[in-house]
Design an enzyme around this catalytic site. Sequence first.
Site, PDB file in Angstrom:
ATOM      1  N   GLU A 106      45.876  44.523  23.372  1.00  0.00           N
ATOM      2  CA  GLU A 106      44.273  44.581  23.305  1.00  0.00           C
ATOM      3  C   GLU A 106      44.189  44.930  21.639  1.00  0.00           C
ATOM      4  OE1 GLU A 106      43.046  48.626  24.134  1.00  0.00           O
ATOM      5  OE2 GLU A 106      41.018  48.086  24.582  1.00  0.00           O
ATOM      6  N   ASN A 125      35.167  43.799  24.548  1.00  0.00           N
ATOM      7  CA  ASN A 125      36.545  44.020  24.332  1.00  0.00           C
ATOM      8  C   ASN A 125      37.041  42.824  25.132  1.00  0.00           C
ATOM      9  OD1 ASN A 125      39.046  44.903  24.374  1.00  0.00           O
ATOM     10  ND2 ASN A 125      38.683  46.832  24.350  1.00  0.00           N
ATOM     11  N   ASN A 141      45.820  49.927  24.038  1.00  0.00           N
ATOM     12  CA  ASN A 141      46.145  50.650  22.817  1.00  0.00           C
ATOM     13  C   ASN A 141      45.722  52.235  23.265  1.00  0.00           C
ATOM     14  OD1 ASN A 141      45.517  49.128  19.701  1.00  0.00           O
ATOM     15  ND2 ASN A 141      45.059  48.026  21.357  1.00  0.00           N
ATOM     16  N   LYS A 165      36.670  43.295  29.061  1.00  0.00           N
ATOM     17  CA  LYS A 165      36.878  44.751  29.683  1.00  0.00           C
ATOM     18  C   LYS A 165      35.970  45.404  30.372  1.00  0.00           C
ATOM     19  CE  LYS A 165      39.306  48.904  28.124  1.00  0.00           C
ATOM     20  NZ  LYS A 165      39.697  49.508  26.725  1.00  0.00           N
ATOM     21  N   CYS A 207      43.697  47.386  28.892  1.00  0.00           N
ATOM     22  CA  CYS A 207      44.032  49.015  28.660  1.00  0.00           C
ATOM     23  C   CYS A 207      43.578  50.085  29.681  1.00  0.00           C
ATOM     24  CB  CYS A 207      43.328  49.219  27.326  1.00  0.00           C
ATOM     25  SG  CYS A 207      44.080  50.732  26.658  1.00  0.00           S
ATOM     26  N   GLU A 259      34.299  53.259  22.501  1.00  0.00           N
ATOM     27  CA  GLU A 259      34.373  51.964  23.021  1.00  0.00           C
ATOM     28  C   GLU A 259      33.091  51.876  23.843  1.00  0.00           C
ATOM     29  OE1 GLU A 259      38.920  51.501  24.642  1.00  0.00           O
ATOM     30  OE2 GLU A 259      37.690  49.797  24.903  1.00  0.00           O
TER      31      GLU A 259
END
Length: 319
Positions: free
Chosen positions: A47, A110, A196, A127, A171, A146
């Site tokens: 990611e 993302n 991550n 994401k 993720c 995020e």
Amino acid sequence: MARFVTIAAGQLGPIARSESRTAVVSRLMALMRQARACGCDLIIYPELALTTFFPRWYFEDQAETDSFFEREMPGPETQALFDLAREIGIGFYLGYAELTTEAGIARRYNASILVDKSGAIVGKYRKVHLPGHAEHEPWRAFQHLEKRYFEPGGGFGVVDAFGGKMGMAICNDRRWSETYRVMGLQGVEMVLIGYNTPVHNPPAPEHDDLSLFHNHLVMQAGAYQNGTFVVGVAKAGLEEGVDQIGGSCIIAPSGEIIAACTTKGDEIALARCDLDLCNSYKRTTFNFDVHRQPRAYEMIVERKGVTTMADGTPVPRRG
Ligand code: ING
């Protein structure tokens, strides 16, 4: 008969905030060459693989935040990766921060892409599950913003590529069983996931010692319960003061880990995957057409949480 696709988990060690995209792309290209030399058809990167994991910091200035985003893909610094892939004949999954405009409005995701051996983008994902928080929370050893820097994507697709049905997630998505099931219902045979993941989770430090266990637990479960391969690939190691787990691995539809990285640096782990092994589970234990009872699961879509409906209204009190 077998349908083999040979996979490399392309784990990255830390990326410093000061590291240029060009320098990172050189690292990605080195792993790509190694993977091809080992006969791989596809390499999976982490990611946000082009920069340091910037949601660990609170930025006031939008321009500073946007310095971590890609406005085009491929762009000037990433074109070399696409060119190498086409030249040596290998595909790749790449996670990155996407800045785009929709109807004149800036949108930030993302994101990840799946690129085939010709260098063409055959899949695009944004994401869905954005963890962390949206406002500065100075009590934390580091931020996880995020929810501030990205918008959620719309859902999970499956594309025909590399001789099978390929799906993508990113993720935190891997922790939610719905992620795998939505793709499982589309016949997915391999789910590609970059991540991550800090060792320390400020809201729940009691989980820290279990961070690697939880990493494998959720991906192994997702693989077995949907009869699919799962490839999880870390950005690992001590990155700008935050220690991130490794644990990159390739998981068979049985749920067994068939390849794993053993360092927290740039490293490939390899597996020759027979996609036909998925059928051993998809046609028996997890034959969805034969065994699932969707009417019993309505709450999964109707409700967001224990007390709120999916549309945000309170859960009605029965009787
Ligand atoms: N990172 C972490 C992940 O889901 C996290 C965030 C860590 C959530 C530990 C919960 C517990 O792996 C990203 N980037 O989603």
